[in-house]
Design an enzyme around this catalytic site. Sequence first.
Site, short mmCIF file in Angstrom:
data_model
loop_
_atom_site.label_atom_id
_atom_site.label_comp_id
_atom_site.label_asym_id
_atom_site.label_seq_id
_atom_site.Cartn_x
_atom_site.Cartn_y
_atom_site.Cartn_z
N GLY A 51 13.48 72.15 50.00
CA GLY A 51 14.62 72.74 50.70
C GLY A 51 15.96 72.07 50.51
O GLY A 51 16.86 72.25 51.33
N GLY A 52 16.14 71.32 49.44
CA GLY A 52 17.42 70.65 49.20
C GLY A 52 18.58 71.61 49.07
O GLY A 52 19.67 71.39 49.60
N ILE A 84 7.43 83.01 40.21
CA ILE A 84 8.61 83.87 40.10
C ILE A 84 8.37 85.01 39.14
O ILE A 84 8.75 86.16 39.40
CB ILE A 84 9.84 83.03 39.69
N SER A 132 16.67 75.65 41.00
CA SER A 132 16.43 74.40 40.27
C SER A 132 15.18 74.60 39.40
O SER A 132 14.08 74.21 39.80
CB SER A 132 16.20 73.24 41.23
N CYS A 135 12.26 70.93 35.38
CA CYS A 135 13.05 70.11 34.46
C CYS A 135 12.24 69.56 33.30
O CYS A 135 12.80 69.11 32.30
CB CYS A 135 13.68 68.93 35.23
N SER A 137 13.66 66.11 43.99
CA SER A 137 14.70 66.80 44.74
C SER A 137 16.09 66.55 44.15
O SER A 137 16.24 65.94 43.09
CB SER A 137 14.65 66.39 46.21
#
Length: 392
Positions: free
Chosen positions: A14-15, A57, A76, A79, A375
């Site tokens: 939840g950042g 997604i 986000s 990565c 995060s």
Amino acid sequence: MSRLRVLELYSGMGGMHCGLTESGASAEVVAAVDVNTIANEVYKYNFPNTPLWPKSIEGIPLKELDSLSFDMILMSPPCQPFTRIGLQGDVSDPRAKSFLYVLEVLPRLQKTPKYILLENVKGFESSEARGTLIKTLQSCGYHFQEFLLSPTCLGIPNSRLRYFLIAKLQSEPFAFQTTNKILETFPSTNESEVKRTGCDLGLEVHPQADTHQKKAASSAQCPEGDIVYKLETAEELERKQSQDNDFSVHTLQDFLENTEEISQYLLPPKSLLRYALILDIVKPTCRRSTCFTKGYGHYVEGTGSVLQTATDVEISSVYKSLETLPDEEKLAKLSTMKLRYFTPREIANLHGFPAKFGFPEKITIKQQYRLLGNSLNVHVVARLITLLLQSH
């Protein structure tokens, strides 16, 4: 003005949601999407009223996305396909599949969202995925600005360089002049946007020290002098000392917990002996810390700084001739510094998570470190959302 409807993709713990709240924008997250079950537990704990979709997604059909009628996307993407220490599989990495699906769906949405904010690791800016993102944004009628930002630019003593992109439909101008260059600081706007101080970050700010006080403080912060100990070059020491003399950045003590229960966070003897020469050691008076990764607290090498709690002990005296000592004496000297890991709450503080943000009891310390390592910095996100929503 009606509240912005926000879709939060790869929501993690939840950042982005915290950054949206801190920005003060009139908005609601209409759906948060993530497949990480542990992160979802933390998200639900902190945002119980936000619809959380625990699904991939790429498994969400276009019709279902259209039904949300969202105005903004916060995301986000994973990565790992772009990180410098990974395989850099880029778009061929299976973990990039969901992001490519987002880009494929974006032009087909019934209602094109006005705003987009994306975060990823440094390295994304030179990826094929970034090229696909830019082409998609341009074809959909967005203008955008890219950034490489670290929390240090907001006076936070933590290096966490990340790629960010903010985009908005061309019918809504930015409040600053965009450029094709990747910005490494926040641009000034028509409003009195200045570098945030500790007041903005909810920290207690002390009066700026005068020149004599600064000199005294700098000598008390982190080790100085000509002794190059550990496996550090003279250049690395000089860089660290320069960081500690930057009085626009807060000291770490502003982010530490007032706790006596530190024994569980002390580095074990085995780690002290094995990694003594590569530890990044900081004191509460330092104005820097290295990036905390998901392996922090479990692995030592390259996962983040450790805190020296015995502040009266000189590091140079501990390390002098350390390698010539037998292990028992070496351990005795190293133990005098009382080195410990930063607690999860302290890392959360450095990341800008509000004091009320917490973890469910069943989430272990190791799991908290992993989530925090994945995060982002809430304060940086809040500033970018503010920039995104401002106009001339």
